[in-house]
Design an enzyme around this catalytic site. Structure first.
Site, mmCIF file in Angstrom:
data_model
loop_
_atom_site.group_PDB
_atom_site.id
_atom_site.type_symbol
_atom_site.label_atom_id
_atom_site.label_comp_id
_atom_site.label_asym_id
_atom_site.label_seq_id
_atom_site.Cartn_x
_atom_site.Cartn_y
_atom_site.Cartn_z
ATOM 1 N N HIS A 1 45.537 -7.621 30.112
ATOM 2 C CA HIS A 1 45.384 -7.082 31.860
ATOM 3 C C HIS A 1 45.399 -8.907 32.470
ATOM 4 C CE1 HIS A 1 45.288 -5.363 34.828
ATOM 5 N NE2 HIS A 1 43.767 -5.715 35.307
ATOM 6 N N CYS B 1 50.454 -5.729 36.672
ATOM 7 C CA CYS B 1 49.178 -6.531 36.768
ATOM 8 C C CYS B 1 49.570 -8.016 36.721
ATOM 9 C CB CYS B 1 47.984 -6.640 35.094
ATOM 10 S SG CYS B 1 49.059 -6.695 33.601
ATOM 11 N N ASN C 1 40.441 -7.683 41.300
ATOM 12 C CA ASN C 1 41.726 -6.683 40.130
ATOM 13 C C ASN C 1 42.784 -6.166 41.011
ATOM 14 O OD1 ASN C 1 42.491 -5.180 38.499
ATOM 15 N ND2 ASN C 1 40.074 -4.536 37.185
#
Length: 284
Positions: free
Chosen positions: A238, A85, A254
């Site tokens: 994250h 990520c 995302n």
């Protein structure tokens, strides 16, 4: 018969729960999500990192980079089974900022960051085992990053960091011309809502860190996400891209594909899940 019936109920409940999740998390336990998918290493940046706390005048109550800059803001991507990520957030935010400046969007390579921005020393990044956004931006300034076409993303399928295939070679493992794209600086934005807004409005999307809880996995929107007593366990850190704000929430992009949130985008309330604590960017 009673045991069989109870077993069927458990299976049915699990299947229903999995159906609510993005495709990459179906039939994946929360423990596996924590260990294999959430790759933000959350610690203080090195002492020599610059901090920005500039606030613009007359900030609007809402702002969306997609409306402001259109196709210069990249599409939702899929990180797959790799704690990358941090690499996606960095590559995507830099690509957007370069496109805002040039008028042409080139998808940059998270694989370059995953495989080549790797080390074992303090503050190094660790590929699929996690990384630090600020160090990804340092790499994109000092070394630069190639396009996704040149160095396609493969770690999402394999779950493996992989060896760096471009170091000192200047040849694309994929296709196209070997060309390096850079940030001209890297810095962290202060934990200040107006400073973060100003950074996005003036220069483009930023990379941020959040703390993920169980119910964040199944977030669908459009209401802004807030942690509650029903949010479940904390799963881990994250990194994602932030592209704007609403009256009382941030707009984020995302890297879990289009079936999370609102086609990959989401709203997170101001002050929630540490969203203003790690905001990283760089000039182009």
């Amino acid at each position: 018969m009673k045991l069989v019936f109870l077993a069927l109920l458990v299976v049915a409940a699990t299947a229903y729960y999995d159906e609510d999740r993005p495709e990459i998390f179906r039939n994946v336990s929360n423990e596996e999500i924590s260990e294999q998918y959430l790759g933000l290493i959350w610690d203080m940046p090195p002492e020599n990192v610059a901090w920005v706390n500039d606030v613009a005048d007359n900030l609007p109550s809402t702002f969306d980079a997609r409306q402001q800059w259109g196709s210069n803001i990249g599409a939702i991507r899929q990180q797959g089974k790799c704690g990358s990520c941090w690499a996606f957030g960095a590559a995507e935010a830099l690509a957007d900022r370069l496109a805002i400046k040039s008028g042409s969007h080139i998808v940059l390579s998270p694989q370059d960051l995953v495989s080549c921005n790797f080390g074992y020393l303090l503050f190094d990044n660790h590929g699929c085992n996690g990384g630090r956004p600020i160090m990804a931006w340092k790499y994109m300034k000092n070394t630069g990053i190639v396009s996704d076409r040149c160095y396609p993303y493969t770690s999402g399928d394999s779950g493996d960091t992989g060896k760096c295939l471009i170091k000192n070679k200047k040849v694309c493992p994929g296709s196209g011309k070997f060309e390096v794209y850079r940030a001209t600086s890297y810095y962290q934005v202060a934990n200040n809502v107006d400073a973060i807004k100003s950074e996005i409005m003036n220069y483009g999307p930023v990379e941020i860190g959040i703390m993920v809880y169980e119910d964040f996995i199944t977030y669908k929107g459009p209401d802004a996400y807030k942690k509650t007593s029903a949010s479940g366990k904390q799963l881990g850190g994250h990194a994602i891209k932030m592209i704007g704000w609403g009256p009382d929430y941030w707009i984020v992009a995302n890297s879990w594909g289009g079936d999370w949130g609102m086609k990959g985008f989401g709203h997170i309330a101001f002050g929630e899940i540490m969203i203003e604590d790690m905001v990283v960017a760089g000039h182009v």
